[in-house]
Enzyme design. Structure first.
Site, PDB file in Angstrom:
ATOM      1  N   CYS A   7       0.868  -1.188   0.000  1.00 16.52           N
ATOM      2  CA  CYS A   7       0.000   0.000   0.000  1.00 16.52           C
ATOM      3  C   CYS A   7       0.903   1.235   0.000  1.00 16.52           C
ATOM      4  O   CYS A   7       2.091   1.133  -0.316  1.00 16.52           O
ATOM      5  CB  CYS A   7      -0.983  -0.020   1.169  1.00 16.52           C
ATOM      6  SG  CYS A   7      -0.237   0.049   2.793  1.00 16.52           S
ATOM      7  N   ASN A  10       2.343   1.472   4.247  1.00 22.37           N
ATOM      8  CA  ASN A  10       2.637   0.203   4.940  1.00 22.37           C
ATOM      9  C   ASN A  10       2.369   0.294   6.442  1.00 22.37           C
ATOM     10  O   ASN A  10       3.037  -0.357   7.249  1.00 22.37           O
ATOM     11  CB  ASN A  10       4.085  -0.259   4.675  1.00 22.37           C
ATOM     12  CG  ASN A  10       4.384  -1.697   5.091  1.00 22.37           C
ATOM     13  OD1 ASN A  10       5.523  -2.051   5.408  1.00 22.37           O
ATOM     14  ND2 ASN A  10       3.378  -2.539   5.098  1.00 22.37           N
ATOM     15  N   CYS A  12      -1.303   0.907   7.361  1.00 28.85           N
ATOM     16  CA  CYS A  12      -2.752   0.689   7.522  1.00 28.85           C
ATOM     17  C   CYS A  12      -3.228  -0.553   6.765  1.00 28.85           C
ATOM     18  O   CYS A  12      -3.480  -1.599   7.355  1.00 28.85           O
ATOM     19  CB  CYS A  12      -3.541   1.914   7.049  1.00 28.85           C
ATOM     20  SG  CYS A  12      -3.097   3.454   7.885  1.00 28.85           S
ATOM     21  N   ARG A  13      -3.369  -0.437   5.445  1.00 30.13           N
ATOM     22  CA  ARG A  13      -3.987  -1.520   4.676  1.00 30.13           C
ATOM     23  C   ARG A  13      -3.122  -2.764   4.519  1.00 30.13           C
ATOM     24  O   ARG A  13      -3.582  -3.890   4.777  1.00 30.13           O
ATOM     25  CB  ARG A  13      -4.403  -0.996   3.289  1.00 30.13           C
ATOM     26  CG  ARG A  13      -5.524   0.014   3.342  1.00 30.13           C
ATOM     27  CD  ARG A  13      -5.668   0.764   2.037  1.00 30.13           C
ATOM     28  NE  ARG A  13      -4.520   1.635   1.779  1.00 30.13           N
ATOM     29  CZ  ARG A  13      -4.335   2.348   0.695  1.00 30.13           C
ATOM     30  NH1 ARG A  13      -5.213   2.259  -0.291  1.00 30.13           N
ATOM     31  NH2 ARG A  13      -3.288   3.123   0.567  1.00 30.13           N
ATOM     32  N   SER A  14      -1.881  -2.592   4.046  1.00 27.80           N
ATOM     33  CA  SER A  14      -1.075  -3.797   3.769  1.00 27.80           C
ATOM     34  C   SER A  14      -0.686  -4.576   5.033  1.00 27.80           C
ATOM     35  O   SER A  14      -0.572  -5.801   4.963  1.00 27.80           O
ATOM     36  CB  SER A  14       0.137  -3.485   2.889  1.00 27.80           C
ATOM     37  OG  SER A  14       0.997  -2.548   3.482  1.00 27.80           O
ATOM     38  N   ASP A 123      -8.262   4.087   1.330  1.00 29.58           N
ATOM     39  CA  ASP A 123      -7.209   4.476   2.266  1.00 29.58           C
ATOM     40  C   ASP A 123      -7.859   5.045   3.535  1.00 29.58           C
ATOM     41  O   ASP A 123      -8.516   6.093   3.468  1.00 29.58           O
ATOM     42  CB  ASP A 123      -6.329   5.535   1.583  1.00 29.58           C
ATOM     43  CG  ASP A 123      -5.169   5.943   2.452  1.00 29.58           C
ATOM     44  OD1 ASP A 123      -5.121   5.529   3.630  1.00 29.58           O
ATOM     45  OD2 ASP A 123      -4.301   6.672   1.956  1.00 29.58           O
TER      46      ASP A 123
HETATM   47  P1  4NP Z   1      -1.710   2.927   3.998  1.00 26.63           P
HETATM   48  O1  4NP Z   1      -2.267   4.319   4.544  1.00 26.63           O
HETATM   49  O2  4NP Z   1      -1.207   3.176   2.612  1.00 26.63           O
HETATM   50  O3  4NP Z   1      -2.912   2.035   4.010  1.00 26.63           O
HETATM   51  O4  4NP Z   1      -0.635   2.491   4.965  1.00 26.63           O
HETATM   52  C1  4NP Z   1      -1.514   5.498   4.514  1.00 26.63           C
HETATM   53  C2  4NP Z   1      -0.592   5.739   5.507  1.00 26.63           C
HETATM   54  C3  4NP Z   1       0.136   6.917   5.490  1.00 26.63           C
HETATM   55  C4  4NP Z   1      -0.057   7.821   4.458  1.00 26.63           C
HETATM   56  C5  4NP Z   1      -0.968   7.550   3.450  1.00 26.63           C
HETATM   57  C6  4NP Z   1      -1.692   6.378   3.483  1.00 26.63           C
HETATM   58  N1  4NP Z   1       0.661   9.038   4.429  1.00 26.63           N
HETATM   59  O5  4NP Z   1       0.424   9.842   3.517  1.00 26.63           O
HETATM   60  O6  4NP Z   1       1.507   9.258   5.315  1.00 26.63           O
END
Ligand code: 4NP
Length: 155
Positions: A7, A10, A12-14, A123
């Site tokens: 994702c 790394n 939240c989702r993954s 997200d």
């Molecule tokens: P993820 O979520 O891709 O599911 O881990 C996010 C975590 C951090 C950010 C964006 C999405 N960020 O912009 O910091």
């Protein structure tokens, strides 16, 4: 077989996908290796977002000890399947691939699960605990479909 969930951050989702896929593959008796990574380096070294950890905890999946890392070009060689959590991440990963063989390893997670409603795991980073719960449920059901596909050798 080695699977990599990817994702943006790394955190939240993954990590949720890594935790769920590990648990489900083990339950199915499939001895696969599962890891996760992010496109961004900004959260590298961090444990998953506390809301993702909470969502896992609510369902008996402990993701609290995972550590975020940035996706590396060497991952194309280390993994058999790379699963992107949304189409934007898919494009990011594909843009780093050099060969057809590398490109062929990259899949949109929900498309691979034959999920018809959407290709994108939303997200939840700027959302609420409830958004994390929704994302958890989506990844949970899609992971079942993917494990089923691996069980049947349908890919
Ligand atoms: P993820 O979520 O891709 O599911 O881990 C996010 C975590 C951090 C950010 C964006 C999405 N960020 O912009 O910091």
């Amino acid at each position: 077989m080695k699977l990599l969930m990817v994702c943006l951050g790394n955190i939240c989702r993954s990590p949720i996908a890594e935790g769920l896929m590990k648990a489900k593959l083990k339950n199915a008796g499939l001895d696969y290796m599962v890891d996760s990574a992010g496109i961004l380096s900004s959260h590298a070294g961090e444990t998953p977002d506390h809301r993702a950890v909470e969502a896992g905890k609510n369902h008996g999946v402990d993701i609290s000890t995972q550590v975020a890392r940035k996706f590396s070009k060497s991952d194309f060689e280390k993994f058999d399947f790379i699963f992107a959590m949304d189409e934007s991440v898919y494009e990011d990963v594909i843009s780093l691939a050099k060969t057809e063989d590398q490109k062929n390893k990259v899949n949109v997670f929900l498309d691979f699960a034959d999920w018809h409603e959407t290709s994108n795991v939303p997200d939840p980073y700027y959302g609420t605990q409830s958004d994390f719960e929704d994302v958890y449920q989506l990844i949970d059901v899609a992971s079942d479909k993917i494990v089923e596909k691996f069980m049947k050798g349908k890919f």
